[in-house]
Motif scaffolding. Structure first.
Motif, PDB file in Angstrom:
ATOM      1  N   UNK A  14       0.708  -1.212  -0.037  1.00 44.97           N
ATOM      2  CA  UNK A  14      -0.044  -0.051   0.039  1.00 44.97           C
ATOM      3  C   UNK A  14       0.746   1.257   0.135  1.00 44.97           C
ATOM      4  N   UNK A  15       2.213   1.121  -0.133  1.00 44.66           N
ATOM      5  CA  UNK A  15       2.826   2.356  -0.187  1.00 44.66           C
ATOM      6  C   UNK A  15       3.625   2.713   1.177  1.00 44.66           C
ATOM      7  N   UNK A  16       3.621   4.052   1.506  1.00 41.33           N
ATOM      8  CA  UNK A  16       4.213   4.704   2.349  1.00 41.33           C
ATOM      9  C   UNK A  16       3.452   5.209   3.590  1.00 41.33           C
ATOM     10  N   UNK A  17       4.172   5.450   4.808  1.00 42.07           N
ATOM     11  CA  UNK A  17       3.403   5.912   6.064  1.00 42.07           C
ATOM     12  C   UNK A  17       4.311   6.592   6.890  1.00 42.07           C
ATOM     13  N   UNK A  18       4.170   7.672   7.187  1.00 45.00           N
ATOM     14  CA  UNK A  18       4.998   8.475   8.151  1.00 45.00           C
ATOM     15  C   UNK A  18       4.670   8.097   9.525  1.00 45.00           C
ATOM     16  N   UNK A  19       3.791   7.198   9.902  1.00 48.85           N
ATOM     17  CA  UNK A  19       3.444   6.813  11.389  1.00 48.85           C
ATOM     18  C   UNK A  19       2.887   5.353  11.033  1.00 48.85           C
TER      19      UNK A  19
END
Length: 246
Positions: free
Chosen positions: A111-116
């Protein structure tokens, strides 16, 4: 004592609960003593004035998180916030900036990327993280990093596109997100708590998206392992292109 069957089952379950590696099996062959857990999952921030420059596509806030003592950077640039495809670049710090040494295609989380990042969100964590430890099912290909060679590096089942995961953990480099540096990649310590996931690695590409790791071809994994040098304080800078440029 964990039996062979329960070890495998625990590691398989960790794919769903954390990152690709999960860190479910205790290390048996790590070549250095374990360090105490670190309260921070990434390299310590420094001032923007002290940060290096000339990493393509990396903006001042990310640059400010790279220690002045870092001489090697692995730059993972995702195609988009929700894309599982990315590019891995290897950079060496010189007296005038950063010199590109390699550039490889890669996969990141489904699902890509997350900052958290959270365990099970199927996104790779955005940030700057140290690279301290390595390991794999196959023997050490010649890395300077501490290398845990053991049978705990198994990758059961199939990937999101039906591809076999066999051999994915033949070589791995632990990304120091929510883990204790100085331990095997299989170590289960999670300084931020289990809910924040873990087991985020570089590992051998299996031809599809990951649960949270970054995967590259086997030949590139061996090159990465042979290039990383703890004396040069390597870090990974990782995220989608839009996040990195801030």
């Amino acid at each position: 004592m964990i039996t062979r069957i329960s070890r495998g089952a625990l590691l398989a379950a960790s794919f769903l609960l954390t990152g690709c590696g999960g860190g479910a099996v205790a290390a048996t062959g790590h070549t250095t003593a374990q360090a105490a857990p670190s309260p921070s999952p990434s390299a310590a921030p420094v001032s923007a004035e002290a940060a290096p420059s000339q990493l393509p596509g990396v903006g001042p806030r990310m640059l400010a998180r790279i220690s002045p003592g870092t001489r090697q950077v692995v730059l993972v640039t995702g195609r988009g916030a929700n894309s599982p495809r990315s590019t891995v670049g290897l950079y060496a710090r010189t007296g005038t900036g950063w010199r590109a040494e390699a550039n490889w295609p890669a996969h990141n989380a489904l699902r890509g990327w997350s900052a958290h990042h959270m365990g099970g969100d199927l996104r790779s964590p955005i940030g700057v993280y140290t690279l301290s430890d390595a390991g794999g099912l196959l023997s050490d290909p010649g890395t300077k990093l501490p290398y845990d060679h053991g049978s705990g590096f198994v990758s059961p089942g199939t990937g999101f596109e039906g591809e076999s995961l066999a051999g994915s953990f033949d070589y791995v480099v632990a990304i120091d997100y929510n883990r204790a540096p100085g331990t095997s990649p299989l170590d289960w310590t999670r300084p931020l708590g289990a809910a924040r996931g873990g087991g985020i690695w570089f590992h051998v590409d299996h031809g599809g998206p990951t649960h949270g790791c970054v995967s590259i071809a086997e030949s590139h994994m061996k090159e990465l392992l042979r290039t990383l040098d703890p004396a040069r304080h390597p870090v990974v800078v990782m995220g989608d292109a839009d996040s990195l440029r801030h």
